[in-house]
Design a protein around this motif. Structure first.
Motif: not given
Length: 251
Positions: A154-167, A217-220, A225-226, A228-234
Motif C-alpha cells: 500500500y505504501f512505499e515507506e514504512k510508517d511508525d508515526h506521522a509517516g506515509e500511511m497516517e498521512t 517515517g517519511n510522509p513525502k 489515493e493510497k 483510500k485504498r488502505y482505509a477501504e481494506e482496514v
C-alpha cells in the motif's frame, strides 16, 4: 452518512426504541504528528475508520453498532509529553474512563464494546481482563487499528508515526487538515542496543532522542489515493470483526 451510527451526529430521535448490537469506542491521543498533521490525527483516523466499518457491517449483515465519541487521552513517551499541548493520560485515568463507559453501556443493556485504538502508546489488555472479572456478561474487544492490515503493498515507506500511511489516510478523510509543504522527513535514530531493536526487551523510546520533527517515517510520498485504498481494506476487516462480535461467533 447515516446519523444512527455515529454519536457525533446522532440525536435521540435516531436511537429511541432502536436495538443496537454493539458499541465502538474509538481511542486516540493528543500529540504532535510531525509538522504537517494535526495533534488529533489518531482520533480522526480511529473515528472515521470505525464509522466506515460500522456502516459496512450493517450493509452486509444488518448488525447495528454505534460509534461513541472518540477518547483523545493517550499514553505518551518521555520526550514527547514535554512538547506543547501533548496530553499524557495515565493507565489509571484510561482505566477509569473505560470502566465508566462499560458501566454505562451495561446498565443500558448493551453488552458488547469494541475499542478501536489508533495510538501505539495505548495498552488495554490488563484493563479488559479486569473488566471481564467485574462484568462477566460484558464483552470488551480491542483492535489496534494499524496492526490490522500490513503496510506492504500500500505504501512505499514504512510508517511508525506521522509517516506515509497516517498521512495518506488522513488525506483521504480530511485533506484540508494536511499540509505536506511543511512536513519533515521523519528521520529517526533507533536504539543503539541491538537487544532492544530486536524486541528482546522493551522500554519506551525517548522521543526527543529518537526524532527531530516528532515523526518516524517519511510522509513525502503520501497521497489520498493510497490512503483510500488502505482505509477501504482496514474498514472492511474491522467490519468483519464487528459482525463476528455482534453474532457472538467467538468459540
Amino acid at each position: 452518512m447515516n446519523t444512527q451510527f455515529d454519536m457525533l451526529s446522532a440525536i435521540y430521535n435516531d436511537t429511541k426504541g432502536k436495538k443496537y448490537d454493539f458499541a465502538v469506542q474509538p481511542w486516540g491521543a493528543t500529540e504532535p504528528h510531525n509538522y504537517h498533521l494535526p495533534y488529533m490525527t489518531d482520533c480522526y483516523l480511529a473515528h472515521d475508520l470505525s464509522v466506515d466499518a460500522v456502516i459496512k457491517a450493517y450493509e452486509k449483515e444488518n448488525v447495528k453498532g454505534m460509534v461513541l465519541p472518540v477518547i483523545h487521552l493517550g499514553s505518551q513517551n518521555p520526550g514527547q509529553r514535554e512538547l506543547p499541548f501533548c496530553l499524557h493520560a495515565s493507565y489509571e485515568t484510561q482505566k477509569a474512563i473505560l470502566s465508566d463507559i462499560v458501566s454505562s453501556l451495561h446498565y443500558q443493556g448493551i453488552h458488547k464494546l469494541i475499542i478501536v485504538n489508533g495510538h501505539g502508546g495505548n495498552s488495554f489488555k490488563n484493563m479488559i481482563r479486569d473488566l471481564a472479572v467485574d462484568y462477566p456478561d460484558f464483552l470488551v474487544v480491542i483492535s489496534n487499528l494499524f496492526a490490522i492490515v500490513p503496510q506492504a503493498g500500500y505504501f512505499e515507506e514504512k510508517d511508525d508515526h506521522a509517516g506515509e500511511m497516517e498521512t495518506s489516510v488522513l488525506m483521504h478523510y480530511h485533506p484540508e487538515l494536511v499540509d505536506l509543504s511543511v512536513a519533515g522527513d521523519g528521520a529517526y535514530t533507533p536504539f543503539r542496543a541491538a537487544s532492544l531493536r530486536d524486541g528482546i526487551g522493551w522500554t519506551p523510546r525517548n522521543w526527543a532522542k529518537v526524532s527531530r520533527d516528532t515523526g518516524i517515517g517519511n510522509p513525502k510520498r503520501s497521497t489520498a489515493e493510497k490512503g483510500k485504498r488502505y482505509a477501504e481494506e482496514v474498514s472492511r476487516k474491522l467490519s468483519e470483526l464487528f459482525i463476528d462480535i455482534a453474532k457472538g461467533d467467538l468459540y
